[in-house]
Write a protein that holds these residues in place. Structure first.
Motif, PDB file in Angstrom:
ATOM      1  N   SER A  67     -10.141  10.613  -6.093  1.00 23.02           N
ATOM      2  CA  SER A  67     -11.303  10.022  -5.363  1.00 23.02           C
ATOM      3  C   SER A  67     -11.331   8.549  -5.175  1.00 23.02           C
ATOM      4  O   SER A  67     -12.116   8.177  -4.337  1.00 23.02           O
ATOM      5  N   ARG A  68     -10.407   8.198  -5.921  1.00 20.14           N
ATOM      6  CA  ARG A  68     -10.316   6.213  -5.800  1.00 20.14           C
ATOM      7  C   ARG A  68      -9.047   5.826  -4.716  1.00 20.14           C
ATOM      8  O   ARG A  68      -9.517   4.857  -4.347  1.00 20.14           O
ATOM      9  N   VAL A  69      -8.077   6.876  -4.556  1.00 23.55           N
ATOM     10  CA  VAL A  69      -7.246   6.148  -3.862  1.00 23.55           C
ATOM     11  C   VAL A  69      -7.309   6.574  -2.353  1.00 23.55           C
ATOM     12  O   VAL A  69      -7.741   7.728  -2.069  1.00 23.55           O
ATOM     13  N   PRO A  70      -7.155   5.843  -1.301  1.00 23.09           N
ATOM     14  CA  PRO A  70      -7.042   5.869  -0.104  1.00 23.09           C
ATOM     15  C   PRO A  70      -6.198   6.707   0.602  1.00 23.09           C
ATOM     16  O   PRO A  70      -5.056   6.967  -0.030  1.00 23.09           O
TER      17      PRO A  70
ATOM     18  N   THR B  37     -17.408   9.768   4.514  1.00 23.81           N
ATOM     19  CA  THR B  37     -17.257  11.141   3.620  1.00 23.81           C
ATOM     20  C   THR B  37     -15.779  10.788   3.148  1.00 23.81           C
ATOM     21  O   THR B  37     -14.767  10.405   3.625  1.00 23.81           O
ATOM     22  N   ARG B  38     -15.939  11.476   1.674  1.00 24.24           N
ATOM     23  CA  ARG B  38     -14.783  11.622   1.032  1.00 24.24           C
ATOM     24  C   ARG B  38     -14.305  13.219   0.688  1.00 24.24           C
ATOM     25  O   ARG B  38     -15.636  13.823   0.382  1.00 24.24           O
ATOM     26  N   LEU B  39     -13.198  13.375   0.581  1.00 26.20           N
ATOM     27  CA  LEU B  39     -12.951  14.876   0.312  1.00 26.20           C
ATOM     28  C   LEU B  39     -11.827  14.908  -0.679  1.00 26.20           C
ATOM     29  O   LEU B  39     -10.468  14.278  -0.406  1.00 26.20           O
ATOM     30  N   VAL B  40     -11.912  15.784  -1.605  1.00 22.77           N
ATOM     31  CA  VAL B  40     -10.977  15.951  -2.442  1.00 22.77           C
ATOM     32  C   VAL B  40     -10.939  17.463  -3.261  1.00 22.77           C
ATOM     33  O   VAL B  40     -12.221  17.887  -3.372  1.00 22.77           O
ATOM     34  N   GLY B  41      -9.993  18.571  -2.851  1.00 27.42           N
ATOM     35  CA  GLY B  41     -10.007  19.757  -3.279  1.00 27.42           C
ATOM     36  C   GLY B  41      -8.747  20.522  -3.093  1.00 27.42           C
ATOM     37  O   GLY B  41      -7.592  19.871  -2.513  1.00 27.42           O
ATOM     38  N   THR B  42      -8.598  21.810  -3.398  1.00 23.96           N
ATOM     39  CA  THR B  42      -7.547  22.463  -3.328  1.00 23.96           C
ATOM     40  C   THR B  42      -7.868  23.407  -1.822  1.00 23.96           C
ATOM     41  O   THR B  42      -9.012  24.009  -1.747  1.00 23.96           O
ATOM     42  N   ALA B  43      -6.542  23.628  -1.245  1.00 21.11           N
ATOM     43  CA  ALA B  43      -7.002  24.371   0.106  1.00 21.11           C
ATOM     44  C   ALA B  43      -7.222  26.032  -0.208  1.00 21.11           C
ATOM     45  O   ALA B  43      -6.183  26.669  -0.796  1.00 21.11           O
ATOM     46  N   ARG B  44      -8.189  26.474   0.769  1.00 19.25           N
ATOM     47  CA  ARG B  44      -8.234  28.023   0.924  1.00 19.25           C
ATOM     48  C   ARG B  44      -7.957  28.248   2.297  1.00 19.25           C
ATOM     49  O   ARG B  44      -8.948  27.368   3.257  1.00 19.25           O
TER      50      ARG B  44
ATOM     51  N   GLY C 220      -9.370  13.533   2.109  1.00 20.20           N
ATOM     52  CA  GLY C 220      -9.731  13.046   3.289  1.00 20.20           C
ATOM     53  C   GLY C 220     -10.525  11.839   3.094  1.00 20.20           C
ATOM     54  O   GLY C 220     -11.163  11.765   1.996  1.00 20.20           O
ATOM     55  N   ASP C 221     -10.632  10.919   3.879  1.00 15.97           N
ATOM     56  CA  ASP C 221     -11.599   9.688   4.123  1.00 15.97           C
ATOM     57  C   ASP C 221     -11.558   9.423   5.528  1.00 15.97           C
ATOM     58  O   ASP C 221     -11.279   9.940   6.537  1.00 15.97           O
ATOM     59  N   GLY C 222     -12.127   8.082   5.835  1.00 18.31           N
ATOM     60  CA  GLY C 222     -12.193   7.649   7.370  1.00 18.31           C
ATOM     61  C   GLY C 222     -11.041   7.563   7.942  1.00 18.31           C
ATOM     62  O   GLY C 222     -10.945   7.442   9.087  1.00 18.31           O
ATOM     63  N   ASP C 223      -9.972   7.432   7.281  1.00 17.66           N
ATOM     64  CA  ASP C 223      -8.554   7.357   8.127  1.00 17.66           C
ATOM     65  C   ASP C 223      -8.044   8.673   8.389  1.00 17.66           C
ATOM     66  O   ASP C 223      -7.140   8.949   9.193  1.00 17.66           O
TER      67      ASP C 223
ATOM     68  N   GLU D 226       0.620  14.232  -9.219  1.00 17.56           N
ATOM     69  CA  GLU D 226       0.400  13.298 -10.395  1.00 17.56           C
ATOM     70  C   GLU D 226       1.066  11.906  -9.771  1.00 17.56           C
ATOM     71  O   GLU D 226       0.745  10.951  -9.947  1.00 17.56           O
ATOM     72  N   ALA D 227       2.403  12.157  -9.554  1.00 14.17           N
ATOM     73  CA  ALA D 227       3.244  11.010  -9.310  1.00 14.17           C
ATOM     74  C   ALA D 227       2.798  10.218  -8.202  1.00 14.17           C
ATOM     75  O   ALA D 227       3.045   8.908  -8.110  1.00 14.17           O
ATOM     76  N   VAL D 228       2.310  10.958  -7.129  1.00 12.13           N
ATOM     77  CA  VAL D 228       1.970  10.165  -5.793  1.00 12.13           C
ATOM     78  C   VAL D 228       0.967   9.486  -6.175  1.00 12.13           C
ATOM     79  O   VAL D 228       0.879   8.326  -5.538  1.00 12.13           O
ATOM     80  N   VAL D 229       0.083  10.022  -6.659  1.00 14.07           N
ATOM     81  CA  VAL D 229      -1.530   9.375  -6.887  1.00 14.07           C
ATOM     82  C   VAL D 229      -1.157   8.065  -7.800  1.00 14.07           C
ATOM     83  O   VAL D 229      -1.844   6.957  -7.692  1.00 14.07           O
TER      84      VAL D 229
END
Length: 493
Positions: free
Chosen positions: A273-276, A304-311, A432-435, A446-449
């Motif tokens: 939620s913090r990382v662009p 808008t910010r978006l974080v979740g797992t895909a359905r 997701g975010d403005g970009d 985990e490693a990527v974030v």
């Protein structure tokens, strides 16, 4: 076509004779293979006892202590003349008739079957067949269609043309290994849509050839699920058991099974939620992943910010006859929005077609009530302003007033899809975010974030140096001298 050999035994009332063998195919439809995420190179089989046969109008018991009784509507072939090592070109001549079949399975008993399925699919009443026969001489194999209804709602529909292995191939292949004898039954596999039924449910299966003269049909094979009272004896054999893996297999997806979305820990969710998105994209590129951006989508509500797992949900191009069959009722779109789990992001494959909406305010509201993390579609959104007011994070290719059926047919769900040029699998992490929106494989999240957050700290430090008047040459990106200065600064933090 009917030959009544035993009027007193209703189990075989839909067949010419009691079958000597019942051979069932494990996985044969492309839609089912896509749903399961695996496509076999060759057909594989298992046997069911003839004592499992039941006629239309009967009941099937869900044994006491079990929960995962699943239906599988199928095209059933009945052998008319002996077949041994027959070529595929003449294999169909050995089929006398076609009827409807329901290959019921009890997933609670799969653990110790080791692939044989003898206990999980061999119980009394687990192979309803009938009620009528279609003369195989009057139809081409590929035109056969199978449909299944649960409590009157269409749950499965596919045709033999959607099979990975054509029907004559199954006959020919089996005849390589043993003699197919008159009366033997081949259950040819089930399409996507198989799921769990509970006591009180009524399952109906029909096989027909709608594009053939007179449109022959098997009629509807009707089975009612009842609760059994019989208990299994652990002194004789293993007891039923069910875990989340079996629940997902039986129901068809995590969400349909009532399970939470693939877990994102609270700590990881907070980091995401913090990382662009731009920082995540940079780190994925360093790992060789360049094709993870969902192109052309923007938030319905800026900021808008978006974080979740895909359905996942897939639409195919509209074809009027297919929309009549798949577009109404409890279709794939409604099933997904009605069963999305908390923390899941509904990702829609609309092929980048923006000429109609792929959701509107009612479905967005339903997703919000269910606790969904958001929606991403590479198609349009109806009721755009109303959807924005709901507050659910939605990313789309833009607004459009037209309804779904103008351009799309809701086809299937919970499979690998393409959205905005990116491949998305169920359980992938969506950010997701403005970009824009990015797909983050869960196994490296985990490693990527962590690396992305560290990069953000470095970029913030570089920005401070620029504000202090330093030129960007050598600083951005940092050369060896500036890297050393950054490390010294970081160690003090």
């Amino acid at each position: 076509m009917k030959i009544d050999i035993d009027a007193g035994d209703r189990r075989f009332s839909g067949l010419p004779t009691r079958p000597g063998k019942i051979i069932a195919v494990h996985l044969s439809y492309a839609s089912r293979a896509d749903q399961r995420g695996r496509r076999p190179a060759h057909p594989s089989y298992f046997l069911k006892p003839s004592s499992s046969v039941a006629g239309s109008g009967g009941v099937i018991e869900r044994p006491r202590g079990t929960e995962l009784l699943a239906f599988e509507g199928e095209i059933a072939l009945i052998i008319g003349t002996s077949a041994r090592r027959v070529p595929i070109e003449s294999a169909w001549r050995h089929v006398a008739a076609i009827t409807a079949g329901n290959d019921f399975g009890l997933y609670d008993l799969r653990a110790n079957d080791k692939g044989s399925n003898i206990r999980s699919k061999g119980g009394d009443g687990f192979t309803p067949l009938g009620p009528d026969l279609i003369d195989a001489r009057t139809v081409e194999p590929a035109v056969l269609r199978v449909r299944t209804w649960v409590n009157g709602v269409l749950a499965q529909e596919d045709s033999a043309s959607g099979m990975i292995f054509p029907l004559p191939q199954l006959v020919s292949d089996l005849s390589q290994h043993f003699t197919l004898e008159p009366g033997d039954v081949i259950l040819t596999g089930t399409p996507a849509g198989s799921s769990v039924v509970v006591p009180g449910d009524v399952v109906e299966v029909e096989v027909d050839a709608p594009d053939t003269v007179d449109a022959p049909s098997s009629g509807r094979l009707v089975t009612t699920v009842v609760q059994g009272t019989h208990e299994f004896d652990d002194a004789l054999g293993s007891l039923p058991s069910a875990d989340d893996t079996q629940r997902i297999e039986a129901w068809g997806s995590r969400s349909a099974a009532g399970l939470p979305a693939t877990a994102i820990s609270a700590e990881l969710r907070a980091k995401l939620s913090r990382v662009p998105v731009a920082a995540l994209s940079q780190q994925l590129r360093k790992r060789g992943l360049n094709n993870v951006s969902i192109e052309g989508v923007r938030p319905v509500q800026p900021g808008t910010r978006l974080v979740g797992t895909a359905r996942t949900l897939r639409f195919v191009p509209n074809r009027e006859d297919l929309f009549l069959a798949h577009g109404g009722g409890y279709n794939a779109q409604k099933r997904v929005f009605d069963t999305v789990a908390p923390g899941e992001v509904i990702v829609i494959e609309a092929r980048g077609e923006t000429g109609s909406g792929t959701l509107g305010d009612i479905l967005a509201l339903r997703a919000q009530v269910r606790g969904a993390a958001g929606v991403v579609t590479d198609g349009g959104v109806r009721d755009h302003d109303a959807v924005a007011d709901i507050g659910l994070p939605v990313f789309s290719a833009g607004p459009h007033p037209a309804v779904l059926g103008r351009k799309h047919v809701p086809w299937d769900c919970d499979l690998t899809i393409s959205c905005g040029g990116a491949t998305v699998q169920p359980g992938d992490i969506i950010v997701g975010d403005g970009d824009g929106v990015i797909v983050l494989p869960s196994n490296i999240a985990e490693a990527v974030v962590d690396d992305a957050l560290e990069q953000e700290i470095q970029d913030g430090w570089i920005a401070e140096q620029v504000c202090a008047g330093h030129p960007v040459a050598g600083l951005f990106p940092p050369d060896a001298e500036w890297k050393a200065r950054y490390r010294q600064w970081r160690q003090k933090q």
